[in-house]
Design a protein around this motif. Structure first.
Motif, PDB file in Angstrom:
ATOM      1  N   THR A  10      -8.415  -4.390   1.798  1.00 41.60           N
ATOM      2  CA  THR A  10      -7.176  -4.307   1.019  1.00 41.60           C
ATOM      3  C   THR A  10      -7.395  -4.661  -0.450  1.00 41.60           C
ATOM      4  OG1 THR A  10      -6.585  -6.547   1.745  1.00 41.60           O
ATOM      5  CG2 THR A  10      -5.667  -4.703   2.998  1.00 41.60           C
ATOM      6  N   THR A  28      -1.951   6.208  -1.389  1.00 38.34           N
ATOM      7  CA  THR A  28      -3.184   5.455  -1.113  1.00 38.34           C
ATOM      8  C   THR A  28      -3.565   5.579   0.357  1.00 38.34           C
ATOM      9  OG1 THR A  28      -2.588   3.878  -2.855  1.00 38.34           O
ATOM     10  CG2 THR A  28      -4.298   3.196  -1.304  1.00 38.34           C
ATOM     11  N   PHE A  38      -7.272   7.219   1.291  1.00 36.18           N
ATOM     12  CA  PHE A  38      -8.297   6.476   2.018  1.00 36.18           C
ATOM     13  C   PHE A  38      -8.306   6.782   3.515  1.00 36.18           C
ATOM     14  CE2 PHE A  38      -8.131   4.201  -1.933  1.00 36.18           C
ATOM     15  CZ  PHE A  38      -9.416   3.742  -2.124  1.00 36.18           C
ATOM     16  N   LEU A  43      -8.172  -1.322  -1.942  1.00 36.52           N
ATOM     17  CA  LEU A  43      -6.980  -0.472  -2.006  1.00 36.52           C
ATOM     18  C   LEU A  43      -6.055  -0.892  -3.141  1.00 36.52           C
ATOM     19  CD1 LEU A  43      -6.098  -0.256   1.817  1.00 36.52           C
ATOM     20  CD2 LEU A  43      -7.528   1.284   0.467  1.00 36.52           C
ATOM     21  N   ILE A  79       0.853  -1.191   0.000  1.00 34.89           N
ATOM     22  CA  ILE A  79       0.000   0.000   0.000  1.00 34.89           C
ATOM     23  C   ILE A  79       0.889   1.240   0.000  1.00 34.89           C
ATOM     24  CG2 ILE A  79      -1.864   1.224   1.164  1.00 34.89           C
ATOM     25  CD1 ILE A  79      -2.599  -1.569   0.109  1.00 34.89           C
TER      26      ILE A  79
END
Length: 709
Positions: free
Chosen positions: A271, A151, A155, A274, A147
């Motif tokens: 996830t 990102t 988020f 993401l 990640i």
């Protein structure tokens, strides 16, 4: 709540050319403007803006509407949010209705919980990026999962410290009461020690959950330790601002991409969302590890009716999730499935492949859900013949849920060869299930259908006299049932569309009808020699009422007629505005479509749609008419023209009604023949003869009309 006066001022001020030009480049083309549609991948300009009608329309994807519709769709705003957007653009002060004490208290409570969650979101984000523990534990975990920092920021990911009371103490010190922390589930209050509690999400990375408008409603936390006694994931409990069954993780960030792409990917976890975003696929949402609910499905429907479900190779997990797919089928979604390679999930697969590789895989491996389900059960069906019968019934049950009859027929036909079963046998099974009232939750008692393609019995009136009285369907249906019925395009029958179009455009206009052409109020009424004057709305309402047509209205048309009748008389020119800016999506969309097609109804001086034997030739004038006389004659011609259009539309409606009634009576006669009920047969045959006579009269009238080319 915005008061009616302010709402109308906003709607009157908003100009479609002005609003659309803020977002797309337009060039003039005749009386309209044209540009590339912002709602689909448009290479050739197909998005038209008509300043005169104050509407826009894409003639490729069908999107469009008033300035309010455009802002709602383009900016993904609610009805009220779009009104406030336009109010700000046109510098209009928004005056909201005075709330009741109960409403104030409830809204204050909701707002207090949102404020607490906002504080929590900022706290968790700060702990992740600004503390040693957050960087060494939280950032390290996200880095390990691939990640990226952008990102994390996008988020709002965070971290809750290992300390049992770090968040609670910070919130209390900031002035937030323990009661509010407990209500949203951020703090677990001890039962035996009121006012004392511990952090629910301690020692976890945090995934904030935002609602459609972007407000923080809940949090999900993944534990960082490997203790067997600790749940891997913990989520916020239900609260005044959060219901898990009504939220989809990622929808806030995905809504624009879903609307533009015209489809949505459904995955399971945080996830997964993401990683797919990082791979360039943003039209993706997560059900957060649970089966889809009806509320979640209707959230998706606001943006698309096409969905692709991504599954990993776990067959047991896939079978457990099928109930949610059945709900999608029942709601009329077009469903595709992509099965990822064994050992892969959307998160791992997106991280191990480039954006182009991921898109190519999804495109080439998607398959129709029904055939995916057949393939999923294939091995079981081969092993056990009795189990095979059960599974085929289950597959047919899924097909039976699909509301569109043509889609059902195509799927039955294509499934027949794969299942090695006769098509007629599968069709019979689907028909049986639908008669029993199949639903995704089980079976419900079949309800009388008001859709035009069904063959349920209808009242069997004579025309005239009036049809027997039945309850108004628009009032009898609950809001939920009404919404599900009107969401489908075929819920408005063609003759109802024509009447709606006339009423939208010319509701209060005066029309001229030779009284002999209107439905007589009494048997044997003679046609008077002089013309009669009506407003268009009153004429259509009268014609439909006298033949009892209200009993046959589709839910949407019934709602339209009921609301039109309740509008203040004399509101000249407001009918289109009222329905084109209506809070309900289906009424807005239908209004936009009908107004966009309205050129077909525009008055032409050389047209007269009345039967030739009722037209009145103008006497030869001895002198040229005065300007006022010429104007009055032109107004009379236009009133006569609109009258002829209204008369034709009403007669077309009556003809369709007669055809349906005659078909139903034939069905009754066949049933009476099987039971040997000769009295009923004679009675119903006499009824058919009378209806056929009325049908011939209408055929003569409709057959003589001039069609506008």
């Amino acid at each position: 709540m915005i008061d009616q006066q302010t709402r109308q001022r906003i709607l009157d001020s908003a100009q479609i050319l002005d609003v659309v030009s803020d977002f797309i480049s337009l060039r003039r083309q005749g009386v309209s403007y044209v540009g590339l549609c912002p709602f689909h991948s448009d290479r050739n300009p197909s998005f038209y803006v008509n300043p005169a009608k104050n509407i826009c329309k894409c003639f490729s994807c069908g999107e469009g509407g008033t300035p309010l519709n455009f802002i709602m769709k383009h900016e993904q705003l609610s009805y009220t949010e779009a009104l406030k957007y336009l109010a700000k653009k046109y510098n209009i002060e928004v005056v909201e209705r005075e709330e009741t004490e109960e409403e104030k208290q409830r809204n204050n409570e909701r707002e207090s919980l949102f404020v607490v969650n906002d504080f929590a979101a900022k706290f968790f984000q700060k702990q992740l990026t600004d503390t040693e523990e957050g960087r060494s534990v939280g950032i390290a975990y996200f880095r390990e999962r691939g990640i990226r920092p952008e990102t994390i920021e996008k988020f709002g990911l965070g971290y809750s410290p290992e300390s049992k009371t770090a968040f609670t103490q910070a919130a209390l010190q900031a002035g937030y009461p323990m009661r509010r922390l407990s209500e949203v589930g951020l703090t677990i209050e001890y039962e035996d020690r009121p006012g004392v509690g511990i952090d629910r999400f301690r020692g976890r990375v945090i995934f904030p959950v935002r609602n459609l408008s972007g407000r923080y409603v809940a949090f999900g936390g993944r534990v960082m330790t490997k203790s067997a006694k600790t749940a891997k994931y913990v989520n916020s409990p239900e609260s005044l601002i959060y219901s898990k069954s009504r939220e989809l993780y990622g929808l806030y960030w995905a809504k624009s991409a879903i609307a533009k792409k015209g489809m949505c990917y459904l995955v399971e976890g945080y996830t997964d969302v993401l990683s797919m975003h990082q791979a360039g696929i943003e039209n993706v949402v997560s059900s957060s590890g649970t089966a889809l609910t009806l509320d979640q499905i209707r959230l998706i429907r606001r943006f698309t009716s096409s969905i692709t479900v991504l599954y990993d190779g776990d067959a047991a997990g896939i079978k457990a999730a099928l109930r949610g797919i059945d709900l999608l089928l029942e709601e009329g979604f077009r469903i595709k499935v992509v099965l990822l390679p064994e050992g892969e999930d959307p998160d791992s697969f997106a991280r191990s492949h480039s954006s182009s590789e991921l898109e190519e895989y999804l495109k080439t491996h998607e398959t129709d859900f029904i055939h995916f389900k057949i393939e999923l059960y294939q091995e079981e069906m081969e092993r056990d013949p009795l189990r095979r019968a059960e599974l085929i019934s289950d597959i047919m049950r899924s097909i039976a849920l699909i509301p569109d009859s043509i889609q059902r027929a195509v799927l039955i036909q294509s499934s027949s060869a794969t299942l090695r079963m006769g098509e007629h046998l599968l069709q019979e099974e689907v028909n049986k299930l639908r008669r029993r009232g199949v639903s995704a939750q089980g079976f419900v008692a079949p309800q009388r259908s008001y859709e035009p393609n069904e063959h349920a019995p209808h009242p069997t009136p004579s025309i005239p006299p009036q049809i027997e009285e039945v309850p108004d369907k628009a009032e009898a249906l609950s809001d939920e049932a009404y919404g599900s019925l009107v969401a489908r395009e075929d819920s408005i029958e063609p003759f109802e569309r024509e009447l709606m179009q006339l009423l939208l455009l010319y509701s209060d206009r005066q029309i001229i009808i030779p009284m002999g052409m209107a439905t007589p109020e009494y048997e044997g009424e003679k046609f008077p020699n002089e013309d009669s004057y009506f407003t268009l709305h009153s004429f259509i309402e009268r014609e439909l009422m006298l033949v009892g047509a209200e009993a046959m209205y589709s839910p949407l048309f019934g709602r339209f007629m009921q609301e039109l009748s309740s509008m203040t008389e004399g509101e000249e020119g407001t009918t289109v505005s009222h329905f084109a800016n209506h809070p309900e999506d289906h009424l807005r969309k239908v209004t936009t479509d009908l107004v966009s097609e309205s050129e077909l109804l525009e008055y032409r001086p050389d047209q007269d749609l009345l039967p030739s034997y009722l037209t009145t030739a103008s006497a030869t004038a001895s002198a040229a008419p005065s300007e006022e006389e010429a104007r009055e004659e032109e107004e009379r011609k236009e009133a006569r023209y609109l009258g002829s259009v209204a008369l034709r539309a009403c007669n077309s409606y009556k003809m369709a009604l007669l055809v349906r009634l005659i078909q139903d009576i034939h069905t009754e006669i066949k049933q009476a023949q099987r039971s040997g009920d000769h009295a009923t047969i004679l009675e119903r045959m006499a009824e058919i003869n009378r209806l056929n006579a009325e049908k011939r009269r209408l055929s003569d009238l409709l057959g003589e009309r001039t069609i506008v080319g």
